[in-house]
Design an enzyme around this catalytic site. Structure first.
Site, mmCIF file in Angstrom:
data_model
loop_
_atom_site.group_PDB
_atom_site.id
_atom_site.type_symbol
_atom_site.label_atom_id
_atom_site.label_comp_id
_atom_site.label_asym_id
_atom_site.label_seq_id
_atom_site.Cartn_x
_atom_site.Cartn_y
_atom_site.Cartn_z
ATOM 1 N N ASP C 153 0.869 -1.187 0.000
ATOM 2 C CA ASP C 153 0.000 0.000 0.000
ATOM 3 C C ASP C 153 0.900 1.230 0.000
ATOM 4 O OD1 ASP C 153 -1.799 -2.064 0.453
ATOM 5 O OD2 ASP C 153 -3.000 -0.917 1.900
ATOM 6 N N LYS C 216 -6.823 3.315 -3.414
ATOM 7 C CA LYS C 216 -7.231 3.321 -2.011
ATOM 8 C C LYS C 216 -7.383 4.767 -1.572
ATOM 9 C CE LYS C 216 -5.243 1.922 2.478
ATOM 10 N NZ LYS C 216 -4.165 1.178 3.150
ATOM 11 N N LYS C 252 -10.209 0.174 -2.505
ATOM 12 C CA LYS C 252 -10.123 0.008 -1.057
ATOM 13 C C LYS C 252 -10.372 1.333 -0.342
ATOM 14 C CE LYS C 252 -6.956 -1.264 2.706
ATOM 15 N NZ LYS C 252 -5.632 -1.788 3.066
#
Lengths: 279, 483, 316
Positions: C153, C216, C252
């Site tokens: 991430d 995300k 996400k």
């Protein structure tokens, strides 16, 4: 050398020009003591139709012109009329008016009054609406469009201007029917023609009320109608015809309208606009 | 996987409960503060099921006369003499009572009219209460509303309202009338009388003086008798343009005042620089809100050629998600068509659209067997000359045309006898003002659609009506202005 | 790196990179419109079996997360247990999709989830600020991958984005993608700092073009984290990207999704914008630390008809 006078030919006022009626008919105008004054045009329904066509063409640009310019032009009409007031006084007197001086002064006063409204009635009749959602919401007046105007029957200049000016300053174009002292109505058209009023914005027909008023009410490309009348049957007939395209109808007593911004409002549509407020 | 499984795209039934209040087996007319029985009666049904909900009185000339007399008595005796502040207090009370019983009104509205509970609950009823609340505040401030004018009430007002927003239209009509000091005889539409009658119950609870508002039920003849009654000073009507013209003729020569909120065929114009996803949502909201039974519905879509394919594809994808079915289910997006007559009219015009060469598309889902239903529908390849482009369908049917330039869009948008509303979608501010100014319509939504608020005037240009309702401008419809 | 036994692997990691998109390539977003649309999803009402299915699905989409300076081996191990068996005694619930930790904890986590389908995700690239030279940020990515992380991430350089250096964002995402090797790349936009939906949309389009496997919303370290409308904007970007390129990208939302009701609203939104195809943990994740137990309590409530107490659910 001859001193023979040169009488004026009184014609219609359509699209900034002075055509004769297409019908070839005349109205013989005689003075108070029956003396012949002139042959005026007796407008037909076709003349009216032609006037509506040019009115429609002129409506868009006049509506879009700035409020400042509209005010300038109305004031200009007052100026030009003031410069020719003695001519109007004489002409009105010849047609039987007993208070020509006051009549002309009244017309000039109305023009000056409405000239001043040109950039103010919008603020008076607008609103910002505090809606309960994240939107900016406002309502503003817009000209209704093409108006049929039936001036008071007495033919006074004040009466004519009292109906013409609120419709004009509100950004509409119009076709006016005058009866009564129609010679000065046509002379007034000359004033309009030399006052920077765009061609077709104001059109003046002289003719018979019972012949033309129904046509004024019937035409499908006319958005609103102003009728000065004390004749209940005439008013009802006009309302019935106006229903066909839901013309806005303003019925007024058969006399000069007293000045009011609410006469301007009679020929406005309120438009409400919504827009989200966000980034 | 069951049909309601989340992954297969469905929802388990989520019905709003309807067991916490009562719809009476029968309702009488509400005249002079009393419930008045009539010899003739008629049934009102749930358009989603065909089930009879209740039986209501059919007002004839006699009852109309009775109601107008009651309104006149209340006007002369009580209401025109009452101070604005006191009138306002009654309206505030009504607003509060409506808020308190909001869910009940929403459920009844949905059962009687077929609209999704999500809309009656989130739009119709809250807005109706807001209208009473807004106008309550005006009652003692009318002197400030019209500079240079003296303001006086008009008298007895006859009001005839439609079936698409039964309670909301009643509020639109009654609230300003009362705030301005008039008394009312109101006739709801014959297919949706229940919420107006429930509103009468609420007026009783509010202690509103007898006769200030009278509710009479019936069909066209009842409405006609009301409009033509000589002691009615003002007529307010919302409904079709054809009936509006009839009413206009009926009041000709009588000196009665009138306001008309009539039909529409709004253009919703999407430019290539629009916020495209929001525009698609706006198109959906514009035409499928309330099954398209909306006079200001965005029933004509004009989309710029360069983005037409993209917009239509997104629109179709979005339409696939619209849940058609039980109006009482909280997940329903499109409810029942209000009546069999209206359904027949929609079907007939859609058939004509196909015959005239427009290309029809509907999403894949089904509709329930019983009741009146019509799937959300769009037509591409439309032309100005087609009837589905010119005529008000008053159903969930969208006619799509493409355009190349702003001038073309404006010209086509204005090429109609109607002028109620319009929509513009673009990111460019100056273009918004250019187009909103050019549209000949009383309400223009820019980058949004079908928004309503009691503070915001509503009403049409041309054959979409005369006068405004709501906001400062709506007040003038219920006042005499002396200048 | 060898596959862990039993792990569900992404079919093929797409290394396809698309040209740098300009701002004009992204559609404009109307704030009020998109927020209204997001609100509309909240009006959906999930009942009975629909609700149970959605709740159980949400559990499998959790990236169970701990990102604290105080994270320790013991803490991470316990969290991994919870991710593998969220509701002890009910194998129909879970496991979660992944655990999400700092790079130093990757080794611990990999050992703890061994043999389960739970993936290990590591935040990297100088999470949460990203304020470091690219070289060191890429080194961090390689370190985490070397420790066995399945997913990375990353954070984008919001400062550079806001000063108009868009190309730098595209390049850093592409470089991270390369550094990830076979690990999946999630690109954190930190939407709370981009502040406008227009920025979020453009950053989404850029990240996807540069090779992001997931986009995300947030780090969870700034006041404004995931919201429904910002997620909607990103889902629409994914939808348009898929329409244009045929490539699916995952989503996400992270931070701020603290209860089951809100989680279900997200799932309704995913289903209505992207379709059921995206309703697996391969394409949709929740980044959350406190959501797990509320989901479990709601599942139990649906089964028993009783509202639940925290005493009956493990705190980890």
């Amino acid at each position: 050398m001859s001193n023979l006078s040169i009488p004026k030919t009184y014609k219609l006022f359509i699209g900034g020009k002075f055509p004769r009626t297409e019908s070839g008919r005349i109205l013989e105008i005689r003075g108070a003591k029956g003396a012949f004054l002139a042959n005026a045009s007796r407008a037909s329904r076709k003349d009216f139709r032609n006037a509506v066509v040019v009115s429609r063409k002129a409506a868009g640009a006049w509506a879009k012109s700035t409020a400042y310019l509209k005010g300038q032009i109305l004031y200009r009409i007052a100026e030009v009329l003031a410069g020719r007031s003695s001519q109007f006084e004489a002409e009105l007197t010849a047609q039987g008016s007993s208070n020509a001086e006051a009549d002309v002064a009244g017309a000039i006063a109305l023009l000056v009054h409405y000239a001043g409204w040109s950039d103010k009635y919008q603020a008076l009749f607008s609103s910002v609406n505090p809606v309960a959602s994240p939107h900016f919401n406002f309502s503003v007046p817009e000209p209704t469009g093409v108006v049929s105007t039936v001036a008071p029957a007495d033919g006074s200049l004040t009466g004519l201007v009292s109906v013409m000016a609120p419709v004009l300053v509100g950004g509409n174009s119009q076709v006016i029917l005058t009866s009564g002292k129609i010679l000065s109505a046509i002379s007034f058209a000359e004033v309009l023609a030399t006052s920077d009023v765009p061609a077709g914005v104001v059109n003046i027909l002289t003719g018979m009320r019972d012949e033309l008023v129904p046509e004024f009410a019937k035409h499908m490309d006319v958005n609103a109608l102003l009728l000065c009348s004390d004749d209940d049957a005439e008013k009802k007939a006009v309302e019935l015809e106006a229903a066909e395209n839901l013309k806005r109808v303003s019925l007024q007593a058969d006399k000069a309208l007293s000045p009011s911004p609410y006469h301007i409002l009679d020929f406005q549509e309120i438009k409400t606009t919504w827009h989200p407020v966000g980034v | 996987m069951s049909a309601n499984d989340f992954l297969s795209g469905g929802f388990a039934p989520a019905p709003e409960s309807a067991d916490h209040f009562e719809i009476k087996k029968s309702y009488d007319l509400f005249i002079g503060g009393k419930w008045v029985k009539t010899a003739k009666r008629f049934e009102t049904t749930n358009p989603a099921t065909g089930e009879v909900l209740s039986e209501v009185g059919l007002a004839g000339k006699k009852e109309v006369n009775q109601a107008v007399k009651a309104a006149r008595r209340a006007y002369d005796g009580v209401w025109s003499k009452m101070s604005g502040a006191e009138r306002g207090k009654y309206l505030f009370r009504i607003a509060r009572l409506l808020q308190e019983r909001a869910r009940e009104f929403a459920v009844v509205e949905t059962m009687d009219g077929g609209k999704p509970i999500r809309e009656s609950r989130d739009v119709d009823v809250p807005l109706a209460a807001a209208h009473f609340f807004y106008h309550a505040g005006w009652a003692d401030k009318l002197a400030y509303a019209f500079p240079g004018c003296e303001v006086a009430p008009i008298g007895v007002v006859g009001q005839v309202i439609p079936w698409n927003f039964p309670l909301l239209m009643a509020a639109w009509k009654i609230a300003p009338a009362l705030a301005c000091g008039n008394t009312v005889v109101l006739k709801p539409a014959e297919t949706t009388p229940l919420t107006a009658l429930k509103l009468a119950e609420l007026f009783e609870d509010a202690g509103l003086p007898a006769g200030v508002v009278n509710i009479i039920t019936g069909a066209g003849e009842t409405g006609q008798a009301l409009v033509e009654h000589p002691d009615v000073d003002k007529v307010a009507f919302t409904g079709s343009t054809a009936v509006g013209k009839t009413i206009r003729r009926a009041v000709a020569g009588t000196g009665k005042r009138f306001t008309l909120e009539l039909g529409g065929k709004a253009a919703n114009i999407v430019f290539e620089d629009a916020p495209i996803n929001e525009a698609v949502e706006g198109i959906v909201n514009g035409i499928f809100f309330n099954q398209g039974h909306v006079c200001c519905a965005g029933s004509r879509l004009f989309v710029q050629e360069s983005v037409a394919d993209k917009v239509i594809k997104k629109l179709q994808k979005r339409m696939e998600l619209l849940v058609v079915g039980n109006p009482l289910d909280k997940n329903t997006d499109i409810g029942a068509i209000n009546s069999a007559e209206q359904l027949a009219r929609i079907k007939a015009l859609v058939k004509i659209g196909q015959e005239e060469g427009a290309c029809m598309w509907q999403p894949s889902g089904g509709v329930p067997r019983k009741g009146n239903w019509f799937k959300p529908t769009l037509f591409t390849e439309c032309a100005q000359s087609q009837r589905i482009v010119q005529e008000e369908i008053f159903g969930p049917v969208l006619a799509i045309q493409t355009f190349r330039t702003p001038q073309e869009a404006i010209a086509k948008a204005n090429n109609t006898q109607y002028g109620l509303s319009g929509g513009v979608w673009t990111d460019k501010g100056s273009k918004i003002f250019k187009v909103t100014t050019a549209l000949k319509a009383g309400v223009v939504w820019a980058n949004t659609f079908n928004k309503f608020d009691p503070t915001s005037p509503f009403g049409g240009y041309k054959e979409s009506g005369i006068g405004r309702e709501g906001g400062l401008h709506g007040l003038s419809a219920y006042c005499q202005l002396i200048h | 790196m060898l596959l862990k036994e039993g792990a569900i692997r992404f079919p093929v990691v797409s290394n396809e990179v698309f040209p740098f998109p300009t701002r004009r390539d992204s559609p404009v977003i109307d704030q009020v419109g998109v927020e209204e649309r997001a609100q509309r999803f909240c009006a959906r009402s999930l009942k009975k079996e629909t609700k149970v299915t959605a709740l159980k699905l949400a559990v499998t989409m959790l990236d169970v997360t701990t990102l604290e300076g105080a994270d320790s081996v013991g803490k991470v191990r316990q969290m991994c247990q919870k991710a593998m068996r969220p509701l002890p005694g009910d194998p129909s619930v879970g496991p979660a999709a992944a655990v999400c930790v700092y790079p130093r904890m990757v080794g611990t986590a990999v050992k703890a989830v061994q043999g389960s389908p739970v993936q290990v995700a590591a935040v990297a690239t100088q999470f949460p600020s990203g304020q470091m030279r690219l070289k060191e940020r890429l080194d961090e990515v390689r370190y985490a991958v070397g420790e066995g992380a399945d997913e990375i991430d990353m954070v984008i350089s919001r400062g550079q984005f806001l000063q108009g250096e868009y190309r730098a964002i595209y390049d850093e995402v592409a470089a991270c993608k390369e550094a990830c090797g076979k690990a999946h790349l999630k690109v954190i936009l930190e939407t709370g700092e981009l502040t406008t939906y227009d920025n979020v949309r453009y950053a989404s389009d850029m990240a996807m073009a540069a090779g992001a496997d997931f986009i995300k919303t947030s780090t969870g370290k700034v006041p404004i984290a995931a919201t429904l409308p910002v997620t909607l904007v990103m889902l629409q970007a994914i939808e348009d990207f898929y329409e244009r390129t045929g490539r699916m990208v995952g989503m996400k939302p992270a931070g701020g999704i603290s209860n089951a009701k809100l989680a279900l609203q997200y799932l309704v939104m995913v289903r209505e914008v992207l379709g059921a195809k995206w309703l697996t943990n391969q394409w949709f994740r929740f980044g959350a630390s406190s959501l797990t137990n509320d989901l479990l309590m709601q599942i139990r409530k649906q089964e028993t008809g009783r509202y639940q107490s925290g005493d009956y659910f493990t705190q980890d």
